[in-house]
Scaffold this active site. Structure first.
Site, PDB file in Angstrom:
ATOM      1  CB  SER A   1     -19.002  11.092 -34.945  1.00 44.33           C
ATOM      2  OG  SER A   1     -18.680  11.441 -36.275  1.00 44.33           O
TER       3      SER A   1
ATOM      4  CE1 TYR B   1     -22.365  11.268 -34.269  1.00 48.61           C
ATOM      5  CE2 TYR B   1     -21.579  12.569 -32.418  1.00 48.61           C
ATOM      6  CZ  TYR B   1     -21.980  12.487 -33.730  1.00 48.61           C
ATOM      7  OH  TYR B   1     -21.996  13.609 -34.509  1.00 48.61           O
TER       8      TYR B   1
ATOM      9  CE  LYS C   1     -10.756  -5.928 -26.597  1.00 51.29           C
ATOM     10  NZ  LYS C   1      -9.701  -5.634 -25.619  1.00 51.29           N
TER      11      LYS C   1
END
Length: 122
Positions: A25, A58, A9
């Site tokens: 995205s 994404y 992360k």
């Protein structure tokens, strides 16, 4: 059996732009992608600290060194420039893999400069 586990992360990144007129995205600076071990096209969950929104999208590679975090397309409606977000990637792992795997946590400052890279300790 496999488990969906935290892979990596980027913690408390700041949204540098939101581009509604794009297919979709999140664009992430290549340095940040490398630090978090993210790949182009990889699914990520975005958690907006400012408004509580959670959504998936994404990854698109941004220019190295620009510290860009740009939400594109419909995702641009979920955050505003200046919002703090957490970008989370998960991976499917066997029990054995999960017991040994150490997720990567990338801590950034308010300009998306990397302050620290560490293994996640739960």
């Amino acid at each position: 059996m496999t488990f969906e586990m935290l892979y990596s992360k980027i913690h408390r990144a700041v949204v540098s732009d939101a581009n509604l007129n794009y297919v979709g995205s999140i664009t992430i600076d290549k340095d940040l992608m490398d630090a978090a071990k993210l790949r182009v096209g990889q699914k990520v969950q975005i958690v907006n600290i400012n408004n509580g929104e959670r959504f998936s999208t994404y990854v698109i590679k941004g220019k190295r060194g620009k510290r860009e975090i740009c939400l594109n397309g419909a995702a641009a409606r979920k955050a505003e420039k200046g919002d703090k977000i957490i970008i989370i990637a998960y991976a499917s792992m066997s029990k054995k893999e999960a017991e040994k795997f150490k997720p990567t946590v990338v801590l950034v400052d308010k300009k998306n400069n990397i302050e620290e890279i560490r293994d996640f300790i739960g």
